[in-house]
Design a protein around this motif. Sequence first.
Motif, PDB file in Angstrom:
ATOM      1  N   TRP A 201      23.045  19.780  14.606  1.00  0.00           N
ATOM      2  CA  TRP A 201      23.523  21.148  14.456  1.00  0.00           C
ATOM      3  C   TRP A 201      24.737  21.413  15.352  1.00  0.00           C
ATOM      4  O   TRP A 201      25.688  22.087  14.942  1.00  0.00           O
ATOM      5  CB  TRP A 201      22.402  22.127  14.791  1.00  0.00           C
ATOM      6  N   GLN A 202      24.714  20.895  16.568  1.00  0.00           N
ATOM      7  CA  GLN A 202      25.864  21.071  17.459  1.00  0.00           C
ATOM      8  C   GLN A 202      27.105  20.372  16.917  1.00  0.00           C
ATOM      9  O   GLN A 202      28.228  20.882  17.053  1.00  0.00           O
ATOM     10  CB  GLN A 202      25.512  20.533  18.850  1.00  0.00           C
ATOM     11  N   GLN A 203      26.924  19.219  16.280  1.00  0.00           N
ATOM     12  CA  GLN A 203      28.062  18.532  15.668  1.00  0.00           C
ATOM     13  C   GLN A 203      28.633  19.339  14.501  1.00  0.00           C
ATOM     14  O   GLN A 203      29.851  19.427  14.338  1.00  0.00           O
ATOM     15  CB  GLN A 203      27.630  17.147  15.189  1.00  0.00           C
ATOM     16  N   ILE A 204      27.740  19.912  13.700  1.00  0.00           N
ATOM     17  CA  ILE A 204      28.210  20.722  12.570  1.00  0.00           C
ATOM     18  C   ILE A 204      28.969  21.946  13.068  1.00  0.00           C
ATOM     19  O   ILE A 204      30.049  22.280  12.552  1.00  0.00           O
ATOM     20  CB  ILE A 204      27.005  21.156  11.695  1.00  0.00           C
ATOM     21  N   LYS A 205      28.394  22.607  14.087  1.00  0.00           N
ATOM     22  CA  LYS A 205      28.986  23.854  14.599  1.00  0.00           C
ATOM     23  C   LYS A 205      30.300  23.615  15.341  1.00  0.00           C
ATOM     24  O   LYS A 205      31.229  24.431  15.244  1.00  0.00           O
ATOM     25  CB  LYS A 205      27.975  24.539  15.531  1.00  0.00           C
ATOM     26  N   SER A 206      30.398  22.508  16.052  1.00  0.00           N
ATOM     27  CA  SER A 206      31.565  22.287  16.919  1.00  0.00           C
ATOM     28  C   SER A 206      32.615  21.356  16.320  1.00  0.00           C
ATOM     29  O   SER A 206      33.756  21.340  16.791  1.00  0.00           O
ATOM     30  CB  SER A 206      31.100  21.724  18.265  1.00  0.00           C
ATOM     31  N   THR A 208      32.380  19.855  12.454  1.00  0.00           N
ATOM     32  CA  THR A 208      32.549  19.936  11.000  1.00  0.00           C
ATOM     33  C   THR A 208      33.165  21.259  10.571  1.00  0.00           C
ATOM     34  O   THR A 208      34.195  21.281   9.879  1.00  0.00           O
ATOM     35  CB  THR A 208      31.196  19.736  10.290  1.00  0.00           C
ATOM     36  N   ILE A 209      32.540  22.373  10.953  1.00  0.00           N
ATOM     37  CA  ILE A 209      33.009  23.685  10.506  1.00  0.00           C
ATOM     38  C   ILE A 209      34.439  23.972  10.993  1.00  0.00           C
ATOM     39  O   ILE A 209      35.293  24.380  10.189  1.00  0.00           O
ATOM     40  CB  ILE A 209      32.041  24.800  10.963  1.00  0.00           C
ATOM     41  N   PRO A 210      34.757  23.781  12.289  1.00  0.00           N
ATOM     42  CA  PRO A 210      36.136  24.060  12.719  1.00  0.00           C
ATOM     43  C   PRO A 210      37.189  23.208  12.007  1.00  0.00           C
ATOM     44  O   PRO A 210      38.280  23.698  11.698  1.00  0.00           O
ATOM     45  CB  PRO A 210      36.106  23.747  14.222  1.00  0.00           C
TER      46      PRO A 210
END
Length: 301
Positions: A201-206, A208-210
């Motif tokens: 989840w931290q990888q997605i938030k920090s 992937t999404i940006p």
Amino acid sequence: MKRIMKYRVLLLMTLPAVVYFFINNYLPMFGVVIAFKNINFADGIWGSDWIGFKNFEYLFKTNDAFIITRNTLLYNVVFIVLNTVIAIALAIMLNDIKNRFFSRTYQSLILLPYLISMVIVGYLVLALLDVGKGYMNNTILPFMGMQEISWYSETKYWPFILTIVSVWKGVGYLCIIYLAAIIGIDQEYYEAATIDGANKWQQIKSITIPLIMPVITIMTLLAIGRIFYSDFGLFYQVPLNTGVLMPVTQTIDTYVYRALINLGDLGMSSAAGLYQAVVGFVLVLVSNYVVNKINSDNALF
């Protein structure tokens, strides 16, 4: 001239597209004059009487103006939010499937509804919701111990039905676009995050999404530009043009179509189309300005 000569090969490559858009998109634009005229087929477009903005009164003075505008805007806002969120979630999950066969299979299955005609989708919905022979009334509801529902006579269900159909049909297209953007992210970012102890989840938030935010912004801006338009097939074919459902299925596009069929007034229909195009253009400029402003403010920090 130096720049033209320098990029002459690239400019020559764009020539077919320029010609296409000129013929298909720009040349017909002279037809906007129809919105300001009382069209008489005997006199032609230029010979018809000029009536100014009287055709626009068709939209703004009708009792249904608020309803059709409300439906068009609210449905599109819901579609934009849900399609974006679900498409990004699916793209992230598809990217984590390492088996090439299953990944391609799931992509094809997700994209398939987007390729189906809305007329066929309307009959698929009918097969599901038909009062006498529909799958819901004959199988699902009896299994759950519930009474049959007259789906095409109850307005309260259709905002949810139309939303589900829209997401089911359109999310696959956005999913493939976002998946392509995610695949293009350098894997070294994720490797470094894993070493630092970041969970998924931290990888997605920090990460992937940006990194796919520019693609999200572009797709959202394109959707906002058509927020005053609706999927005609979705709101006309899926409810089967049922009169009792019009308070929740009537949009600007379907209203203009029905008025054109009943009244045969090209001027009023053209006025509605011009109104939609101008508002959509303004919304694109405003939303683009807001996004650029936010990005520039964030850059200061």
